[in-house]
Design an enzyme around this catalytic site. Sequence first.
Site, mmCIF file in Angstrom:
data_model
loop_
_atom_site.group_PDB
_atom_site.id
_atom_site.type_symbol
_atom_site.label_atom_id
_atom_site.label_comp_id
_atom_site.label_asym_id
_atom_site.label_seq_id
_atom_site.Cartn_x
_atom_site.Cartn_y
_atom_site.Cartn_z
ATOM 1 C CE1 TYR A 146 0.469 1.072 4.508
ATOM 2 C CE2 TYR A 146 0.159 -1.304 4.547
ATOM 3 C CZ TYR A 146 0.565 -0.139 5.174
ATOM 4 O OH TYR A 146 1.061 -0.185 6.444
ATOM 5 N NE ARG A 156 6.178 0.168 5.382
ATOM 6 C CZ ARG A 156 6.117 -0.659 6.430
ATOM 7 N NH1 ARG A 156 5.088 -0.637 7.237
ATOM 8 N NH2 ARG A 156 7.086 -1.519 6.689
ATOM 9 C CG HIS A 159 3.721 -4.647 6.426
ATOM 10 N ND1 HIS A 159 3.508 -3.766 5.396
ATOM 11 C CD2 HIS A 159 3.025 -4.154 7.483
ATOM 12 C CE1 HIS A 159 2.725 -2.777 5.807
ATOM 13 N NE2 HIS A 159 2.405 -2.991 7.075
ATOM 14 C CG HIS A 161 1.384 -4.241 11.593
ATOM 15 N ND1 HIS A 161 2.288 -3.247 11.844
ATOM 16 C CD2 HIS A 161 0.786 -3.900 10.429
ATOM 17 C CE1 HIS A 161 2.233 -2.329 10.878
ATOM 18 N NE2 HIS A 161 1.321 -2.703 10.010
HETATM 19 FE FE LIG Z 1 0.981 -1.751 8.046
#
Ligand SMILES: [Fe+2]
Lengths: 240, 201
Positions: A146, A156, A159, A161
């Site tokens: 994104y 980014r 990923h 979290h």
């Molecule tokens: Fe994130």
Amino acid sequence: MSDVVHGYRRPNPATQPPLNSPSYGSTHARYPTQPLLELPHTLTETSSPIFTPARYPEVTDLTVLENGKGQAMGERIIVGGRLTDEDGRPIRRAMVEVWQANAAGRYNHEGDTHDAPLDPNFRGMGRVFTDDEGWYRYVTIRPGAYPWRNHQNAWRPNHTHYSLFGSGFAQRMITQMYFPGDPLLPLDPIFNTVADEAARNRLVAKFDLEMTKPEWALGYRFDIVLRGREATPMEDGHHD
Amino acid sequence: MTEATPELAPSDALVASAHQTAGPYWHLVDFPEWADTTRHFADRLPEGAERITLAGTVKDGKGALVTDALVEIWHADPSGRYPDQNGDPTAFQGYGRCATDKQGRFRFVTLKPGPVPVGPHAGGNAMQAPHVALAIFARGLLQHLSTRLYFEGEPLNATDPVLKAVPEARRGTMIAKPAGNGTWTLDLRLQGEGETVWMAV
Ligand SMILES: [Fe+2]
């Protein structure tokens, strides 16, 4: 403080991201400018809350909602690995929380205004517990990349979290899991705030054929290591 | 076979994983009820327990409100004890999580902790003043920030080993003030004027 023990080992700074990381713009007004005071590890730091699935229900499959209707769009994947400390001891029955964007790179979050579709069948939150050997596992869809406004044309990498608790609050950690071969990794300021290359690469999951379920989903392995205990009590406040 | 913790072969490869920011979208793991550590107890509070509210704001280096922070608390029970990892998981535990709101405010309901021994290696029963560990996660924080909240007027504040290590001029950034009705307030400043004493845990 001569009577206080350092309960957990202090990290090698190169293996952790500095709070003052100029390439990541959001740090500019948020990093402390005063030196951090080294806190001795007392019972407050060496104890931890107890989480149980009875009070904190598991969400092991992010691709279906509770009602069981509808499947999340995207590439289904299996993610799992082992949670240990630096001494190799499994972190048992630990709560592992994950959250992520959907396959289109959009979070189910009011603050995310990226022009990509929400998926009504994907919330993007998981919660699992490690077993007695420290293993965890969940099923999800691969999160999309994104854009963000850190710099011109910033994206980014894919990923997820992760939020983790150990047996002491000093082991508390939030981190991110990345995916192998992502062309955005060398360009990502957040990933690259970790100076040590090996430490950075440990945040990248590995494709795992053993975990891959035939005719169903690819498997990715992501091991996480929490701080280990100091070998011997420190006599003094000083250490190196 | 004993029941000793199994250990893997010692390995130099095991180094603690790197922290990364929680980012702006961590609210997927925000459960507002977690801000009340007494939620499972209703009126069955432990003997001598005092229900309190911990409230404050978070500001950044420009004095702007931090409206996207994840704040966690961790503290002992009213008798100064922490849960035993093999003990009763339904006993009170002083763990809470709260999102700062549009005004940068956090608010916890919990029980006032008792004095806590320094630890098993303390060479005695030296006591710490009642305190609450605070952890702040947010966009722009590549690792969480840690500090402690103490309570104004506690006699043990004068001898607390952590407070004593803080330069006197900055101790006030860690000491909550009573605001009536069991509410204690402490404002946090990530950076700049009146910067909170943050700690390397
Ligand atoms: Fe994130």
